[in-house]
Design an enzyme around this catalytic site. Sequence first.
Site: not given
Length: 316
Positions: A211, A271
């Site tokens: 992303h 993340h």
Amino acid sequence: MTSSVALLNDLFVKTRTNRRRRKGGTPFRFRHPHWSRSQCSDVRTAGSGSLYSNVIMAALGVIVDSLVAFWRKPAARQNIHWIFLLLALVGSVAKELELVPQTYFSHSRNAVNVYLVKLSWGWTLLLLTPFVVLCNSSFSRSAYFLGRRLLSLAVATAVWYVCVGAFFYIEDVTGSCFETVARDAVKEEFASKAVCRRAGFHWHGYDISGHCFILTYSTLFIVEEMAPMALVKDASHSALPRTVLNLLYVALNLIVVLWLWMFVCTCVYFHDLSHKLIGTVCGLLAWYLTYRVWYLKSVSPGLPPQRHPKEQKQHA
């Protein structure tokens, strides 16, 4: 921008004037002596539709002029890449300290993530391809020139494909399959993330943020390819191509804003720090090595046009 504002103001003034032609403020109605009442009604409706259409086009012009003026500011284009690094660092700190409350965007199944971000490269090409063709045709309509400009989209797609594939490979070779999220039992018979997850288990590997990569790279790519709009916004186009070009330009700017917002959400909710930094740096490097290094050389797709269309033709 001044011309668009003046046009919009003139249209509103005319509208108010026509509505107060007769004493008492009632709308003025013209009727041809040989026209029926229904024919007069059709003419008034058509005129009203044309007026409203002109108002909408003028308003669109104001929006486009404002966006062009923003991207003309040196600080906007020259510093946008630093914004991604700053957001990645600040967002990661906020995530570790749990400073940001849970929201709709903290769930990976939110509609924006599922239908836009996960398909972000498709949306980028869907809007950018016709924009590049329409915008660059103002400079030259030769197949060679337009082919080079479209080649930049092919190069960017190849970069996206290779990088994302590399991220998946790294996650596979560094990971293992576990029965639960707690990673208490290894399932050694499953050697890849795809196979492990299809079996209903959980894969844990070094998950570089795709992303962060795609949102960074796509945004910088779009900003670079939108730059010629500042040179062609006053070029001569027929009404339909001009309207389509303006709508595409506004849509691309909306995508840039959306990508920035989703980048922030990724940084504050998902993340680890290193995963996000590596993904972001990969996006920055992909942009830098193409638009700041390779595209400056003659054997390349080249940069988007840097001169006004008239100057471009003189140097052709």
